[in-house]
Design an enzyme around this catalytic site. Structure first.
Site, PDB file in Angstrom:
ATOM      1  N   ASP A   1      30.214  48.297  41.250  1.00 47.24           N
ATOM      2  CA  ASP A   1      29.936  47.599  39.986  1.00 47.24           C
ATOM      3  C   ASP A   1      29.151  46.312  40.211  1.00 47.24           C
ATOM      4  O   ASP A   1      28.940  45.884  41.349  1.00 47.24           O
ATOM      5  CB  ASP A   1      31.250  47.324  39.229  1.00 47.24           C
ATOM      6  CG  ASP A   1      32.334  46.690  40.122  1.00 47.24           C
ATOM      7  OD1 ASP A   1      32.007  46.249  41.237  1.00 47.24           O
ATOM      8  OD2 ASP A   1      33.501  46.637  39.698  1.00 47.24           O
TER       9      ASP A   1
ATOM     10  N   ASN B   1      46.302  44.951  36.492  1.00 45.49           N
ATOM     11  CA  ASN B   1      46.561  45.811  35.332  1.00 45.49           C
ATOM     12  C   ASN B   1      46.265  47.280  35.638  1.00 45.49           C
ATOM     13  O   ASN B   1      46.229  48.110  34.739  1.00 45.49           O
ATOM     14  CB  ASN B   1      45.736  45.339  34.132  1.00 45.49           C
ATOM     15  CG  ASN B   1      44.237  45.440  34.376  1.00 45.49           C
ATOM     16  OD1 ASN B   1      43.800  45.863  35.445  1.00 45.49           O
ATOM     17  ND2 ASN B   1      43.445  45.068  33.390  1.00 45.49           N
TER      18      ASN B   1
ATOM     19  N   HIS C   1      43.410  48.435  36.906  1.00 52.28           N
ATOM     20  CA  HIS C   1      41.996  48.842  36.802  1.00 52.28           C
ATOM     21  C   HIS C   1      41.431  49.211  38.182  1.00 52.28           C
ATOM     22  O   HIS C   1      41.925  48.751  39.207  1.00 52.28           O
ATOM     23  CB  HIS C   1      41.141  47.772  36.112  1.00 52.28           C
ATOM     24  CG  HIS C   1      40.841  46.541  36.905  1.00 52.28           C
ATOM     25  ND1 HIS C   1      40.588  45.327  36.337  1.00 52.28           N
ATOM     26  CD2 HIS C   1      40.725  46.323  38.244  1.00 52.28           C
ATOM     27  CE1 HIS C   1      40.331  44.435  37.258  1.00 52.28           C
ATOM     28  NE2 HIS C   1      40.413  45.008  38.436  1.00 52.28           N
TER      29      HIS C   1
ATOM     30  N   GLU D   1      38.874  49.394  32.836  1.00 52.68           N
ATOM     31  CA  GLU D   1      40.095  48.708  32.410  1.00 52.68           C
ATOM     32  C   GLU D   1      40.978  49.662  31.607  1.00 52.68           C
ATOM     33  O   GLU D   1      40.479  50.620  31.014  1.00 52.68           O
ATOM     34  CB  GLU D   1      39.726  47.505  31.517  1.00 52.68           C
ATOM     35  CG  GLU D   1      38.791  46.491  32.149  1.00 52.68           C
ATOM     36  CD  GLU D   1      39.465  45.620  33.209  1.00 52.68           C
ATOM     37  OE1 GLU D   1      40.706  45.656  33.333  1.00 52.68           O
ATOM     38  OE2 GLU D   1      38.736  44.907  33.927  1.00 52.68           O
TER      39      GLU D   1
HETATM   40  P1  PGA Z   1      40.964  41.523  44.182  1.00 56.13           P
HETATM   41  O1  PGA Z   1      40.482  42.420  42.973  1.00 56.13           O
HETATM   42  O2  PGA Z   1      40.631  42.272  45.421  1.00 56.13           O
HETATM   43  O3  PGA Z   1      40.178  40.251  44.057  1.00 56.13           O
HETATM   44  O4  PGA Z   1      42.448  41.333  44.017  1.00 56.13           O
HETATM   45  C1  PGA Z   1      40.791  43.780  43.014  1.00 56.13           C
HETATM   46  C2  PGA Z   1      40.329  44.424  41.741  1.00 56.13           C
HETATM   47  O5  PGA Z   1      40.378  43.770  40.692  1.00 56.13           O
HETATM   48  O6  PGA Z   1      39.894  45.584  41.806  1.00 56.13           O
END
Ligand code: PGA
Length: 240
Positions: free
Chosen positions: A67, A136, A138, A143
């Protein structure tokens, strides 16, 4: 889903890097699916160290990232392109021309999403996809929602995400309001998937992913539909 529960972040990063290294050694011209975020930084540091020691050769490797913010310039220090350059690509013998991130500076976001989807599909999907998981549930910018998208698409950032990411920008107004992200089908087109999770903050999301059902309220639960997924986590994220 296979589960490898490690003692700590360093061990999780080594195990993940080992699995990626195996793919590169078995197929020097493999396609790596890469993720940004704090979770995979240790894994990238391990890959750099293996490359330094001459144990790993990135010269024929192609990478596709999950992304990118939209709109954003690739030179912006908050862009995922900048993250990948500084955390991995600048430190290994990869040909930057073979590294792909959705173009956050494209004039037409929907056209860029369609182009990127066709490109990743044309490569036959990633040989191994690295994923993190959001608190959450995702994965990439998919999301929790009533419905999820199968293909690469443009998505609006939630107010929470804009708030959470504002600390990296001069002000909340400068946080991009959208992102380009692989969809669930794009991610599931990878031949092998590893999902990394560390820290207590990820425990609920990991629990929901492993609950035994597939639900759009936890996008990571769709990984249960794939035949070759390994969760690599630490004890905080898994046992509590
Ligand atoms: P993070 O994010 O590695 O910064 O915890 C993971 C994600 O949101 O996929």
């Amino acid at each position: 889903m296979k589960i490898i529960c490690c003692n700590n972040y360093a061990e999780m990063s080594c195990v993940g890097a080992g699995m990626v290294a195996d793919v590169i050694k078995n197929k020097p011209d493999c396609v790596l699916g890469l993720a940004t975020g704090s979770t995979p930084e240790g894994l990238y540091a391990e890959l750099i160290s293996m490359c330094d020691k001459g144990e790993l050769d990135f010269s024929a490797v192609t990478t596709v990232n999950l992304d990118e913010y939209y709109p954003i310039s690739p030179e912006n220090e908050q862009s995922y392109r900048y993250f990948m350059n500084t955390k991995l690509f600048d430190h290994v013998n990869i040909d930057k021309a073979n590294t792909y991130v959705p173009d956050g500076s494209a004039a037409d976001a929907a056209a860029e999403a369609a182009r990127y989807e066709a490109f990743v599909r044309g490569l036959g999907g990633a040989d191994i996809q690295i994923l993190g998981i959001g608190r959450n549930g995702h994965i990439a910018f998919n999301e929790p929602a009533e419905a999820l998208h199968p293909a690469t698409h443009v998505t609006a950032l939630t107010a929470d995400t804009i708030d959470a990411n504002a600390r990296f920008f001069a002000s909340a107004d400068e946080v991009p309001t959208k992102a380009l992200t692989m969809g669930m089908g794009t991610i599931l087109s990878a031949k092998k998937i590893i999902i990394l999770a560390n820290g207590k903050g990820k425990r609920e999301a990991v629990k929901a992913m492993l609950a035994g059902t597939v639900s759009t309220s936890c996008p990571a639960s769709f990984l249960n539909l794939h035949a070759d997924v390994t969760l690599i986590c630490d004890r905080d994220a898994y046992e509590g």
